[in-house]
Design a protein around this motif. Structure first.
Motif, mmCIF file in Angstrom:
data_model
loop_
_atom_site.group_PDB
_atom_site.id
_atom_site.type_symbol
_atom_site.label_atom_id
_atom_site.label_comp_id
_atom_site.label_asym_id
_atom_site.label_seq_id
_atom_site.Cartn_x
_atom_site.Cartn_y
_atom_site.Cartn_z
ATOM 1 N N PHE A 66 0.822 -1.216 0.000
ATOM 2 C CA PHE A 66 0.000 0.000 0.000
ATOM 3 C C PHE A 66 0.856 1.266 0.000
ATOM 4 O O PHE A 66 0.409 2.326 0.441
ATOM 5 C CB PHE A 66 -0.935 0.002 1.205
ATOM 6 C CG PHE A 66 -1.989 -1.065 1.143
ATOM 7 C CD1 PHE A 66 -3.035 -0.969 0.255
ATOM 8 C CD2 PHE A 66 -1.911 -2.173 1.967
ATOM 9 C CE1 PHE A 66 -4.003 -1.951 0.184
ATOM 10 C CE2 PHE A 66 -2.872 -3.172 1.905
ATOM 11 C CZ PHE A 66 -3.923 -3.054 1.014
ATOM 12 N N ALA A 67 2.077 1.191 -0.518
ATOM 13 C CA ALA A 67 3.024 2.312 -0.453
ATOM 14 C C ALA A 67 2.493 3.562 -1.155
ATOM 15 O O ALA A 67 2.682 4.680 -0.664
ATOM 16 C CB ALA A 67 4.365 1.901 -1.047
ATOM 17 N N GLY A 68 1.834 3.407 -2.273
ATOM 18 C CA GLY A 68 1.304 4.572 -2.989
ATOM 19 C C GLY A 68 0.259 5.312 -2.164
ATOM 20 O O GLY A 68 0.286 6.537 -2.056
ATOM 21 N N GLY A 69 -0.656 4.576 -1.568
ATOM 22 C CA GLY A 69 -1.681 5.194 -0.732
ATOM 23 C C GLY A 69 -1.097 5.810 0.525
ATOM 24 O O GLY A 69 -1.515 6.897 0.949
ATOM 25 N N LEU A 70 -0.114 5.152 1.120
ATOM 26 C CA LEU A 70 0.525 5.693 2.319
ATOM 27 C C LEU A 70 1.311 6.958 2.005
ATOM 28 O O LEU A 70 1.373 7.884 2.819
ATOM 29 C CB LEU A 70 1.440 4.647 2.958
ATOM 30 C CG LEU A 70 0.718 3.444 3.560
ATOM 31 C CD1 LEU A 70 1.718 2.402 4.020
ATOM 32 C CD2 LEU A 70 -0.175 3.871 4.712
#
Length: 95
Positions: A66-70
């Motif tokens: 979920f790196a993009g959302g984080l």
């Protein structure tokens, strides 16, 4: 309440906006009177979270998935604090 009375009411303290933005993504922008910006931040958080989740390799941790959302979440928290601080200082100097 008249327009003059509304303009004399101080904005929320920036640290309070920061805490709210940390626990409720997108709401910090709503408190700063930019609800469209908050909705866009929330939309991009969800979209980039889904994209990175689907593109991540099977062995990647949940943070990596979920790196993009984080990343957008972190930007939205900093953005909410920045604009709350700006509004706070602007109000403080005008009074």
């Amino acid at each position: 309440m008249t327009t003059a009375e509304k303009s004399l009411r101080p904005p929320l303290h920036p640290l309070l906006v920061l805490v709210i933005a940390m626990f409720l993504p997108g709401v910090g922008q709503v408190i700063n009177n930019t609800p469209t910006r908050g909705l866009m931040m929330l939309f991009f958080m969800l979209m980039l979270g889904v994209v990175t989740f689907n593109l991540a390799a099977p062995g990647v941790s949940i943070v990596g998935k979920f790196a993009g959302g984080l990343f957008i979440y972190a930007l939205s928290v900093m953005d909410a604090y920045y604009w709350a601080k700006y509004r706070w200082e602007k109000f403080r100097r005008s009074v």
